[in-house]
Design an enzyme around this catalytic site. Sequence first.
Site, PDB file in Angstrom:
ATOM      1  N   GLU A   1       9.616  17.074  14.348  1.00 39.62           N
ATOM      2  CA  GLU A   1       9.728  16.964  12.578  1.00 39.62           C
ATOM      3  C   GLU A   1       8.596  17.920  12.314  1.00 39.62           C
ATOM      4  O   GLU A   1       7.510  17.424  12.190  1.00 39.62           O
ATOM      5  CB  GLU A   1       9.720  15.503  12.523  1.00 39.62           C
ATOM      6  CG  GLU A   1      10.077  15.247  10.999  1.00 39.62           C
ATOM      7  CD  GLU A   1      10.375  13.881  10.770  1.00 39.62           C
ATOM      8  OE1 GLU A   1       9.490  13.068  10.989  1.00 39.62           O
ATOM      9  OE2 GLU A   1      11.283  13.561   9.703  1.00 39.62           O
TER      10      GLU A   1
ATOM     11  N   GLU B   1      10.573   2.732   9.834  1.00 40.21           N
ATOM     12  CA  GLU B   1      11.524   3.589   9.474  1.00 40.21           C
ATOM     13  C   GLU B   1      10.788   4.879   9.912  1.00 40.21           C
ATOM     14  O   GLU B   1       9.743   5.149   9.025  1.00 40.21           O
ATOM     15  CB  GLU B   1      12.230   3.622   8.168  1.00 40.21           C
ATOM     16  CG  GLU B   1      13.320   4.551   7.736  1.00 40.21           C
ATOM     17  CD  GLU B   1      14.379   4.396   8.897  1.00 40.21           C
ATOM     18  OE1 GLU B   1      14.865   5.229   9.539  1.00 40.21           O
ATOM     19  OE2 GLU B   1      14.828   3.133   9.043  1.00 40.21           O
TER      20      GLU B   1
ATOM     21  N   CYS C   1      13.116  12.022   5.504  1.00 37.95           N
ATOM     22  CA  CYS C   1      13.038  11.499   6.904  1.00 37.95           C
ATOM     23  C   CYS C   1      14.676  11.858   7.288  1.00 37.95           C
ATOM     24  O   CYS C   1      15.198  12.208   8.301  1.00 37.95           O
ATOM     25  CB  CYS C   1      13.070  10.299   7.157  1.00 37.95           C
ATOM     26  SG  CYS C   1      13.840   8.908   6.394  1.00 37.95           S
TER      27      CYS C   1
ATOM     28  N   LYS D   1       0.782  -1.170  -0.047  1.00 32.78           N
ATOM     29  CA  LYS D   1      -0.028   0.150   0.138  1.00 32.78           C
ATOM     30  C   LYS D   1       0.834   1.337  -0.022  1.00 32.78           C
ATOM     31  O   LYS D   1       1.573   1.567   0.987  1.00 32.78           O
ATOM     32  CB  LYS D   1      -0.802   0.208   1.160  1.00 32.78           C
ATOM     33  CG  LYS D   1      -1.955   1.042   0.964  1.00 32.78           C
ATOM     34  CD  LYS D   1      -2.499   1.505   2.308  1.00 32.78           C
ATOM     35  CE  LYS D   1      -2.294   2.886   3.089  1.00 32.78           C
ATOM     36  NZ  LYS D   1      -2.185   4.038   2.198  1.00 32.78           N
TER      37      LYS D   1
HETATM   38  C1  UN1 Z   1      17.981   9.489   1.564  1.00 29.73           C
HETATM   39  O1  UN1 Z   1      18.263   9.988   2.450  1.00 29.73           O
HETATM   40  O2  UN1 Z   1      18.080   9.800   0.044  1.00 29.73           O
HETATM   41  O3  UN1 Z   1      11.786   8.664   4.006  1.00 29.73           O
HETATM   42  C2  UN1 Z   1      16.833   8.606   1.570  1.00 29.73           C
HETATM   43  C3  UN1 Z   1      12.887   8.849   3.838  1.00 29.73           C
HETATM   44  C4  UN1 Z   1      14.098   8.062   4.028  1.00 29.73           C
HETATM   45  C5  UN1 Z   1      14.848   7.692   2.839  1.00 29.73           C
HETATM   46  C6  UN1 Z   1      15.807   8.778   2.735  1.00 29.73           C
HETATM   47  N1  UN1 Z   1      13.738   6.625   4.264  1.00 29.73           N
HETATM   48  O4  UN1 Z   1      13.008  10.152   3.590  1.00 29.73           O
END
Ligand code: UN1
Length: 486
Positions: free
Chosen positions: A383, A248, A282, A174
């Site tokens: 954030e 993550e 992130c 999804k």
């Molecule tokens: C990056 O730094 O190029 O959601 C990848 C995000 C991370 C991936 C970052 N899981 O931004």
Amino acid sequence: MTARLEQLVAGRWSPGRADALRSLNPARPASVVAEGGGAAPADVDAAVEAAAAAARGWARTPMHQRGAVLLAAADLVDRNAEAWGLELAAEEGKTRAEGVGEVRRAAQILRYYGNEGDRQAGEIFASPRAGEQILVTRKPIGVIAVITPFNFPIAIPAWKIAPALVYGNTVVWKPASTVPLLAMRLAQALTAAGLPPGVLNLVIGDAECGTAIVGHDGIGAVTFTGSTGVGRRIGAGAAARGVPVQAEMGGKNAALVLDDADLDLALEQVMLGAFRSTGQKCTATSRLIVTDGIAERFLSALADRVHTLAVGDPTDDATEMGPVISGTARQAISAGIAAAVAQGATVLAGGRPYAEGPLAEGYFVAPTVVELASTAADIWRYELFGPVLAVTRAADAEQAFGLANDSEFGLSAAVFTQDLTRALEAVEHLDVGVLHVNSESAGADPHVPFGGAKKSGLGPKEQGAAAREFFTHTTTVYLRGGRPGA
Ligand code: UN1
């Protein structure tokens, strides 16, 4: 032209049975990028059933053959990089160059995992008993739920789906409902490359649909990238049912510019870290820590550069920064900036909403730099997921390291110094999963582990050999011959 939004279940494309979903161009929200029926609970059930039915055959397919499908998909993705990169820019809002770059990155990830059959597949240990060896072999988990965010609509799906598939799992995926077109593109590439029906099922729906997938009895593991709140809820629910989770989540990543840094290099990299993808990564740089010796000089050069950043339609090649993903995101980020100012921050650049013209119509937020009166401000901790950089000053490197670690998150950091000893101290002191020395805080290669320290993530890391930990389980085989004494 509006694309048809369709689900992929058991190898067939068709509209979902729930209300229509539509993705909008965030630079021009009146323009609809994709539209069609969203996934209903019955679609989720059908997708999990299809994935379960395909699991045995796919697990028995040799890894080299599974990898060959990924390699063929990588070629297709590469061949379409220009067209799909433009679609990505229109649907997600990052610049065309970044969109094309992301599509190529997805191809690179598919290629990396496509070659997994050529790498080590397990381990052999010595046995304390005569005539015996101990093998540790790897087996797939079964059906994996893959839940992906809007901000990398093709690269993050590739870095979860490619390892899930090459290790022999089947997938119910999804994507964020704001980026269905790019999800369909990846699924189309894998299907055209020869993936058997049911091995990858794409269900595009709302948050409820996501909840139905991760809570489904047929799911063997969940991999998720997205917000901290959702990740923790998924983790708690899955733990209660004994289902492994890889989540993550948040970051509040610091760039540290120390007195001995090359300031031109640091300026260029901090700009990329904070404002590429409109700060919606992130791994984006959302905190900046500058040491006193260079603070004035660096901050004034930074403010000058931010003022000249070309904000506009991401499909226009002159644009350096596009919009954020939605009106809700724009509002939350603007509220975060206003709260920082109310808590004593000084605006060094940006900070004000666009009042008129195309930038006011689209979901644009001005690139913003605020210098904090105190690190007690909310913006130091939470954030915002947008183009906003919160700055504080440190007396020296040691204090800068302490400030960088002052966060419940520990995803990435960037440190700028030309002094090797300082760089080594940073490696030792900074509590992060990814550390960039003299480069921006974002960016990750497919062959090395990716993920955060502290509360940025749950479960095994992603990418490289780390992915194998999550997408397989081990069987330890005590292997002896059948004849006694032999
Ligand atoms: C990056 O730094 O190029 O959601 C990848 C995000 C991370 C991936 C970052 N899981 O931004």
